[in-house]
Design an enzyme around this catalytic site. Structure first.
Site, PDB file in Angstrom:
ATOM      1  N   MET A 134       0.819  -1.209   0.000  1.00  0.00           N
ATOM      2  CA  MET A 134       0.000   0.000   0.000  1.00  0.00           C
ATOM      3  C   MET A 134       0.857   1.265   0.000  1.00  0.00           C
ATOM      4  SD  MET A 134      -3.050  -1.131   2.627  1.00  0.00           S
ATOM      5  CE  MET A 134      -4.144   0.217   2.181  1.00  0.00           C
ATOM      6  N   HIS A 135       0.204   2.394  -0.267  1.00  0.00           N
ATOM      7  CA  HIS A 135       0.729   3.746  -0.037  1.00  0.00           C
ATOM      8  C   HIS A 135       1.798   4.212  -1.031  1.00  0.00           C
ATOM      9  CE1 HIS A 135      -1.250   2.876   3.680  1.00  0.00           C
ATOM     10  NE2 HIS A 135      -0.253   2.186   4.196  1.00  0.00           N
TER      11      HIS A 135
ATOM     12  N   ASP B 146      -2.666  -4.560   0.439  1.00  0.00           N
ATOM     13  CA  ASP B 146      -2.308  -5.828   1.088  1.00  0.00           C
ATOM     14  C   ASP B 146      -2.667  -5.888   2.559  1.00  0.00           C
ATOM     15  OD1 ASP B 146      -0.311  -4.080   1.982  1.00  0.00           O
ATOM     16  OD2 ASP B 146       1.355  -5.314   1.282  1.00  0.00           O
TER      17      ASP B 146
END
Length: 498
Positions: free
Chosen positions: A81-82, A241
Site C-alpha cells: 500500500m501507499h 495488502d
C-alpha cells in the site's frame, strides 16, 4: 473446475496463484526483485521490476498448473500500500516509486495536519492521521521538492493499481488502497476533494474508486500474450495488502484478530460498521466487503527485523533454521534481552520516523540464540501493543483467538511466542500462507460469482495448526511486556537527538 487468478505485488517480490472454486491453490509462483535506499530513511523501487515479475510469475503459474485458459474466470490484485507511482501525460513512469516504508515526509505530514486544522480537523476529513508512509505526504513532498516532476504528473497509482493498468489499460483504485492515501473519506468511501483542494493538489490526478469486487477492466491482448491469461478475462479492483491479506485469512467477522508477520507486521480486525478513530491512534480503512470497515495498525519492521538479523548476524547455510533453533534453545524472555523493532522508524503504536532498533539488556552471557528470540519476542510485543489499541477503539469486544500468517507463522517457536505473549490460542489456516494473493483470488471469485460473498468464501479455510498459550509463559511475558512498553518513552528524545 473454475479457477481465479490472484496477484500480490509485494515489497520483495510478486506472487501469482491460481485458486480453484473449492478454495485449493493449484499453483503458486513468485518472482523477487530489489529495493533501493538512495538516502537514509528513503525507500524506492522501479515499477518495471513489478511488471516483469508479474507477467513472468503468472506465465509460469498458468503453464505449470495444467489449468485450461477457458477455466480461468476472473483475476484480482493485492499489493503493497501507499506507494506513489507518478505517471506523465503518456502514462510513463516519471520517477522510481516512493514506497510505504519511506520516511522522508515527516515535515509534509505535519504541514498537512496543520492545514486541516490540527489532528481533530484531519480526522474529520479522513478518520486517519497523516502518517509518513501514506501517499498524501509523498504527493506534497514531490510538489515541494521535485516541482518539475510534479508538473509532469498527470495521474498516479498505488503499486497494484499500476500493474492492473498494465493488464487492462484502465485507471482505477479500490476503496482500501484509496483509504491508505490519507486523503480519503473512509466513511463515505471516496476521496475527500475538499481536503485535496485545501492542500493545493490537482483533483484530476486522482484515480476513480471502485469497491474491491467491482470489475476494473479486462486482460488486454498484449497482457494475455505476456501472462498466459485469456484475453478479455475480467479483472476486479482488489485491495491493498494490509486489508486484503486479512480477507484471505478469513478475518471477516467483527472480533476476529489477524496477525500478518511479513516484511511489515499487521494487526487487524474487521468491523461491521463505521466508527470514530479516537486520536487517530490506529488506521481505519475500508474493508474489501462494501458493508464493512477495518481497524488495524502497521509495524514497519516485523519479518524485516528477522531478515536484518539473519543477514547481519547469521552465517550458516540455512540461517532461518539456525535462528529458530537458537530461539528455541533460549529462555522465555531471551535471557533478559529485549529488542525494539524500529529499524526503519515506526508507524504504530508509535508514529515516529526517528525511532530506531534497540537490543536492551545485553550481557556477557547473551548468546546469538537469545538475540534471535529477542527479535521474535520484540516484534510480537509490538503487535500486542497495536492489538490493545484496536480493542480500546472498540470497547466490549473480547477476541477468543488470533489467526496468524506470513513468515512469522511458519516458525513453530514463533507461533508459541505469539500465543504466550497474547495469552490466546494462535491458529494458522489453509490459504493464508499465500498472503494477499489468496485474498485477491477470493475477491476475484466473489466478483466472478463463484462465491456469493467474502464471508462465504472464508468458510473454505481449514485450520492447519492451533498453538495454545502456556500459562506460566503468559505470566512471565506479562511482566516483561511492562518493561518493553516503557522503553520507547524512555528513549523517544534520544532517538531524535541521535
Amino acid at each position: 473446475m473454475k479457477y481465479v487468478a490472484g496477484f500480490d505485488v509485494g515489497t520483495s517480490g510478486v506472487k501469482c496463484i491460481l485458486v480453484g472454486e473449492d478454495g485449493s491453490v493449484a499453483v503458486s509462483k513468485t518472482q523477487e526483485y530489489p529495493i533501493s535506499n538512495p538516502e537514509e530513511g528513503w525507500s524506492e523501487q522501479d515499477p518495471a521490476y513489478w511488471w516483469a515479475g508479474t507477467y513472468k510469475a503468472m506465465k509460469q503459474a498458468v503453464q505449470q498448473s495444467g489449468v485450461k485458459a477457458e477455466d480461468i474466470v476472473g483475476a484480482s490484485l493485492s499489493g503493497q500500500m501507499h506507494g506513489l507511482v507518478a505517471l506523465d501525460a503518456d502514462d510513463k513512469v516519471i520517477r522510481p516509486a516512493i514506497l510505504w516504508n519511506d520516511q522522508r515526509t515527516e515535515q509534509e505530514c505535519e504541514e498537512i495536519i496543520a492545514a486541516a486544522g490540527g489532528l481533530e480537523g484531519l480526522l474529520s476529513y479522513t478518520n486517519n492521521t497523516m502518517l509518513t508512509g501514506f501517499t498524501g505526504g509523498k504527493i506534497v513532498w514531490m510538489k515541494k521538492n521535485e516541482p518539475d516532476n510534479y508538473a509532469r504528473m498527470k495521474s498516479f497509482f498505488m503499486p497494484k493499481d499500476y500493474i492492473r493498468f498494465l493488464l487492462t489499460g484502465q485507471k482505477f483504485t479500490d476503496v482500501s488502497d484509496g483509504a491508505g492515501t490519507g486523503l480519503f473519506d473512509v466513511e463515505k468511501r471516496k476521496f475527500n476533494f475538499e481536503l485535496i483542494e485545501l492542500l493545493g493538489l490537482e483533483k484530476n490526478i486522482f484515480p476513480a474508486v471502485l469497491e474491491s469486487d467491482e470489475q476494473a477492466g479486462s486482460i488486454t491482448r498484449q497482457a494475455a500474450a505476456l501472462t498466459g491469461l485469456p484475453e478479455g478475462l475480467p479483472v476486479y479492483a482488489g485491495g491493498g495488502d494490509a486489508v486484503i491479506q486479512t480477507t484471505g485469512m478469513g478475518i471477516v467477522k467483527e472480533g476476529t484478530i489477524g496477525f500478518i508477520i511479513g516484511t511489515s507486521g499487521i494487526v487487524s480486525m474487521a468491523l461491521d460498521g463505521f466508527g470514530k478513530n479516537a486520536g487517530g491512534k490506529v488506521q481505519f480503512f475500508c474493508n474489501n466487503d462494501k458493508n464493512k470497515w477495518q481497524a488495524f495498525g502497521c509495524q514497519l519492521a516485523s519479518g524485516g527485523s528477522l531478515e536484518w538479523f539473519k543477514n547481519t548476524l547469521s552465517d550458516k547455510n540455512d540461517p532461518f533454521k539456525e535462528i529458530n533453533e537458537g530461539a528455541e534453545a533460549s529462555t522465555v524472555g531471551a535471557n533478559g534481552v529485549i529488542f525494539l523493532p524500529y529499524l526503519t522508524g515506526e508507524r504504530c503504536p508509535h508514529s515516529d520516523p526517528h525511532a530506531r532498533g534497540v537490543f536492551f539488556g545485553l550481557s556477557v552471557t547473551t548468546t546469538k540464540g537469545d538475540m534471535s528470540r529477542a527479535v521474535m519476542e520484540g516484534v510480537t510485543f509490538g503487535l500486542r501493543e497495536i492489538y490493545e489499541l484496536i480493542l480500546s477503539s472498540k470497547p466490549g469486544i473480547s477476541p477468543s483467538d488470533v489467526v496468524t500468517s506470513g513468515g512469522g507463522s511458519k516458525s513453530k517457536v514463533w507461533r508459541q511466542i505469539q500465543a504466550d505473549i497474547m495469552g490466546l490460542p494462535v491458529k494458522t489456516l489453509t490459504g493464508a500462507a499465500e498472503g494477499g494473493a489468496y485474498g485477491a483470488a477470493v475477491v476475484a471469485g466473489v466478483g466472478a460469482g463463484i462465491w456469493d460473498s467474502i464471508e462465504q468464501a472464508s468458510e473454505m479455510l481449514a485450520v492447519e495448526t492451533i498453538t495454545q498459550p502456556i500459562p506460566e509463559n503468559v505470566k512471565e511475558y506479562n511482566r516483561i511486556f511492562k518493561v518493553y512498553s516503557g522503553l520507547y518513552q524512555d528513549l523517544k528524545l534520544r532517538f531524535r537527538e541521535l
